[in-house]
Scaffold this motif. Structure first.
Motif, short mmCIF file in Angstrom:
data_model
loop_
_atom_site.label_atom_id
_atom_site.label_comp_id
_atom_site.label_asym_id
_atom_site.label_seq_id
_atom_site.Cartn_x
_atom_site.Cartn_y
_atom_site.Cartn_z
N ASP A 1 52.31 103.35 91.97
CA ASP A 1 50.85 102.63 92.23
C ASP A 1 50.48 101.40 91.26
O ASP A 1 50.05 100.16 91.71
N GLY A 2 50.50 101.88 89.80
CA GLY A 2 50.14 100.90 88.99
C GLY A 2 51.13 99.66 88.81
O GLY A 2 50.66 98.55 88.43
N ALA A 3 52.38 100.02 88.61
CA ALA A 3 53.50 98.76 88.58
C ALA A 3 53.75 98.20 89.61
O ALA A 3 54.06 96.96 89.55
N HIS B 1 57.38 99.99 83.32
CA HIS B 1 56.82 101.18 82.62
C HIS B 1 57.67 102.60 83.06
O HIS B 1 58.34 102.71 84.16
N PRO C 1 50.90 107.64 90.50
CA PRO C 1 50.11 106.79 89.72
C PRO C 1 50.94 105.63 89.04
O PRO C 1 50.72 104.28 88.95
N ALA D 1 51.76 97.54 92.51
CA ALA D 1 50.66 96.89 93.10
C ALA D 1 50.23 97.52 94.47
O ALA D 1 50.22 96.54 95.40
#
Length: 258
Positions: A252-254, A186, A249, A256
């Motif tokens: 944090d999203g990629a 990402h 973000p 975990a």
């Protein structure tokens, strides 16, 4: 919106990373209290390792990450590569850049890729780093280094971010953007106004589309190149905050985290 807050001082280490071309000195910041955390490789801007970079690494560590910052000019001696003023103003900038340009030009794509493998190998074997994928971020020329690292190691890098990038989209046959279709990470690219031409942004987005990854490219309003760096005249507090609002973000999203 996620606001970065002032966090207590994080544990830090001065490190040495073996590479095919020598030993790179490095700095790491990580959360207090033990445990293992997602790893992030941070590439500096052209000015290199210095207190403001260590502060930013500490800020990111406070959000739950182990942050490794290598001295990208290690082939020319330990950090700092050149003597830097406490504040790099417009009066000081030309002389500093003149000293640094030979080092920047010597940092070829081949060197970047050799170093990237060494840095990732070192990062992922640190006892404080978890077993999952890592993030790679970069500022100015570091954005190009981050992108080269992510495209060369798609199995390891799950998030890549570049801010006020330099040398990311060029006419050179080995321009970093030409390998972006290999990405699986990402992506966020935060641009100052004027960092890339509309045509350059179009080429960047076309390459990201070809990769089929989730991405955002954004021009940060009222900013100039170098806007995240508090020790320069380019610094924009609003630009730095927007950088945190996008970066946290993404990681944090990629990765975990938490």
């Amino acid at each position: 919106m996620i606001f970065a807050v002032t966090v207590p001082a994080m544990p830090t280490k001065n490190l040495h990373i073996p590479t095919p071309d020598g030993t790179a000195d490095a700095f790491a910041a990580f959360p207090d209290g033990g445990g293992r955390h997602p790893g992030v490789l941070l590439y500096t801007d052209a000015f290199g390792m210095r207190p403001v970079i260590e502060e930013m690494a500490g800020e990111l560590a406070g959000h739950g990450y182990y942050v490794l910052v290598p001295h990208i000019y290690y082939r020319h001696g330990p950090a700092p590569a050149v003597d830097l003023p406490e504040h790099i103003g417009e009066a000081e900038r030309p002389a500093v850049i003149a000293q640094l340009m030979p080092l920047v030009e010597a940092h070829t794509a081949e060197r970047v890729l050799r170093d990237a493998e060494a840095y990732l190998g070192f990062l992922t074997t640190q006892p404080e780093v978890g077993a999952g994928p890592v993030g790679v971020i970069g500022y100015c020329m570091g954005a190009a280094l981050a992108m080269r690292t992510a495209t060369a190691h798609p199995g390891q890098v799950a998030a890549v971010a570049g801010f006020h990038p330099g040398f990311l989209v060029t006419d050179a046959p080995d321009s970093p953007h030409r390998d972006i279709p290999k990405l699986t990470a990402h992506v966020h690219v935060g641009l100052a106004e004027g960092d890339l031409s509309p045509e350059g942004i179009g080429e960047l987005n076309q390459a990201l589309d070809a990769a089929g990854v989730g991405y955002t490219t954004e021009i940060y309003p009222d900013t100039v190149h170098g806007f995240t760096m508090a020790d320069t005249d380019a610094f924009s507090p609003a630009g730095l905050q927007r950088h945190w609002d996008r970066l946290l973000p993404l990681l944090d999203g990629a990765l975990a985290n938490g």
